[in-house]
Design an enzyme around this catalytic site. Sequence first.
Site, short mmCIF file in Angstrom:
data_model
loop_
_atom_site.label_atom_id
_atom_site.label_comp_id
_atom_site.label_asym_id
_atom_site.label_seq_id
_atom_site.Cartn_x
_atom_site.Cartn_y
_atom_site.Cartn_z
CG ASP A 29 -2.21 0.70 1.06
OD1 ASP A 29 -2.30 1.54 0.14
OD2 ASP A 29 -3.14 0.44 1.84
CG ASP A 38 -9.57 2.49 -0.24
OD1 ASP A 38 -9.12 1.34 -0.41
OD2 ASP A 38 -8.94 3.37 0.35
C1 GLA Z 1 -5.71 1.99 2.17
C2 GLA Z 1 -6.17 0.81 1.34
C3 GLA Z 1 -7.21 0.02 2.09
C4 GLA Z 1 -6.65 -0.42 3.41
C5 GLA Z 1 -6.15 0.78 4.20
C6 GLA Z 1 -5.43 0.36 5.45
O1 GLA Z 1 -6.72 2.94 2.28
O2 GLA Z 1 -6.65 1.22 0.11
O3 GLA Z 1 -7.63 -1.08 1.34
O4 GLA Z 1 -5.61 -1.33 3.19
O5 GLA Z 1 -5.26 1.56 3.42
O6 GLA Z 1 -4.97 1.43 6.18
#
Ligand code: GLA
Length: 761
Positions: A509, A579
Amino acid sequence: MITKTDSKISYSRWINGEQKSFTEDLVNFRLDSKNSTYAFSALEDGFLLHAYYGKRLGNDDLSYLLRLNENPFTLKSNNRDKGTFMDSKSFEFPCHGTGDYRESCFMVMDKDGMSTCDLRYSSYEIIKGKPDLTQEFYDYATKSWQKVNIPATWSKDGEDCETLIITMKDEHLSLTAELYYTVFTDLDIITRSVKITNEAEKPVDLRRVLSVCVDYEGCDYDYITLNGSWARERILERSHLHHGKQGVDSVKGESSHQSNPFVALVSPDCDENKGEAFGYNLVYSGNFCATAEVTQHKRTRLVMGINPFDFSWTLDPGKSFQAPEVVMSYSCEGLGQMSRNFHDLYRNNLIRGEWKDKRRPILINNWEATYFNFNTEKLISIAKEASKLGIEMLVMDDGWFGHRDSDNSSLGDWFVYEKKIDGGLKYLVDEVNKLGMKFGIWFEPEMISPDSVLYTEHPEWAIQIPGRVPTMSREQYVLDYSNKEVRDHIYEMIKKILDSANIEYIKWDMNRQLTEVGSTTLPTERQRELWHRYVLGVYDVMNRLTTDYPYLLLENCSGGGARFDPGMLYFSPQIWTSDDTDAIERLKIQHGTSICYPASSMGAHVSDCPNHTVGRTTPFSTRGDVALVGTFGYELDVTRIPEADRNAIPGQIEKFKKYNPLVRTGDQYRIGNIFEDNTYDAWMFVAKDKSEALLTIVQVLGRPNYPQRVFKLPGLEPDARYTLEELDITLSGETLENAGVAIEMYGDFSSRTIHLVKVRK
Ligand code: GLA
């Protein structure tokens, strides 16, 4: 196929009342793919002029398209009009400073403080296959030279593509530019990139090195871009070109939620199935720009590459700078074919590794199920239930390391948070493995929390301007990945975790953009290199990870889909698309993403309702059908969802397994256009051998009165007959394409899938 020919152009013009004859020797280059031709020529005085890019042409001498007999005519014979010549002809790699005032590809700052460059054709080479792209750079922290593989498409066997390398030189600066053109003949794809070498005795600063320029005749084109925001990535926008410049870019240090490194120029009549489309996609994950400029002559120039804004690179004597690659996809059969060219190229010649051609494990991710509130027991309870339903992998998301109970600490402390992961990581992974499931884990390797052991020990490792208060975002800073010590340290921590248990997947990420872009190790005159060095550093660690752990499944992510770009696809066969997991929002996001990225690369999960991002409740079956067009998985607390939903999971999984080969390897046809009619969407995947297809329809708003819609289904074999299993009717491909099939839908947010099977003769 790439061909080089020599020719002569002769013409006469009236000059001061006298008719004079002129001749010019030309070196012509022509790149033909199945349906496209790209042509340009070198003039006697070394200018590299663009002749044509578009539909495949006959076997003619195309140098008339250079219009050398048009005023201002051949420069060799007409030096008095050089300024006009420079600003009106079509150039392959225009430089700043000698009279071409349109967008240029190249600009320097030389030892005398001058920014002009004048690259002229010197030689060419045609090779089979395609060379790798690499970048060498000096690391100031470890005082060592480093070399990094730059993501790029590759040749499978040296037979699927050919490369033309044009060498250009600026004698005054002793600079060389090698222009690389690769043709993937069967795919109607051309890739371009540029390598600059300093042959002088002093360093020179590069201020602008774009990877591509294409000059088009005329300006009657629409301009398509993929724009958005967090949870709304890659929303398709289309507008007609207007005079002046229009473009998209990123200055955030990553390709970004807001713009994708993609643009297309299309003919105004272009739709999914007809018209011309020229797609451009930059294989790069940092600051980029793509600009279309309509010029005074009503022509269009398109340029794309690393964003020159705040960019500089000092090139030492004897050293080279490698600009990233642009992928150009041509279609004379609409946007759909342009996309399918990209999909085929990315699936076959960009994505690498063990998982490239395989169905990915059906995962369950605990992020939307628990956020930070989990422990070993909770994860095992999710895994137990999930394994019973047929789910194949548990992914432990954010919150398992340091002392991370919320998003305000511990990034950089990649050791297990024993309070939560009681019993240790190995115990947890073993327990999950005992259930017959794989185990995956989340990292955010480029980040550092001020509240972390790492920051206490190494505050200088964050990107910063000493003396200035750094801007915090999600209560975190970005690590200085230009520094090899930082990369080594983080990678060692990741390795330790990976080696401590049977971990088979990583979600990588990246949750904030870059600010106060400064490094504590780079010298003053190289600080502006940090934007690009950062990206090279990320590529370096991803290279190491994928080399050391070839069986690991890597999924990229950046606050959802802020780094969904071909650079990342080179390392990870899949990327978290957004997301926003709401099935209806995903229609737009996945439609936009499919413009250049294949379904096999789109991370898509079924999540719980009301949806955590938009608060909408959609049927579980619709969520499943929408996630089916991606890697497929679940992101919910399977121990707590309604029983009816839980009971539906095995059926969804069975459906996914049945259709995934088709979705992963087939040709995608976008049937609906959610951006034009937001009451429904529809798409179809057709097997390469046209033996079967899967049509999916999602109705956003139910309609009274005429409940049936007619769907025309292209891409099938015209004279074959297909049974539409769920409708129990059989029609020919021709009929399905031209008359279509009427399908009834009922209810808001409802979905249907229809399997078409070719009838055996
Ligand atoms: C980002 C990712 C999510 C999750 C969060 C965790 O927003 O896109 O899927 O993994 O971080 O903090």
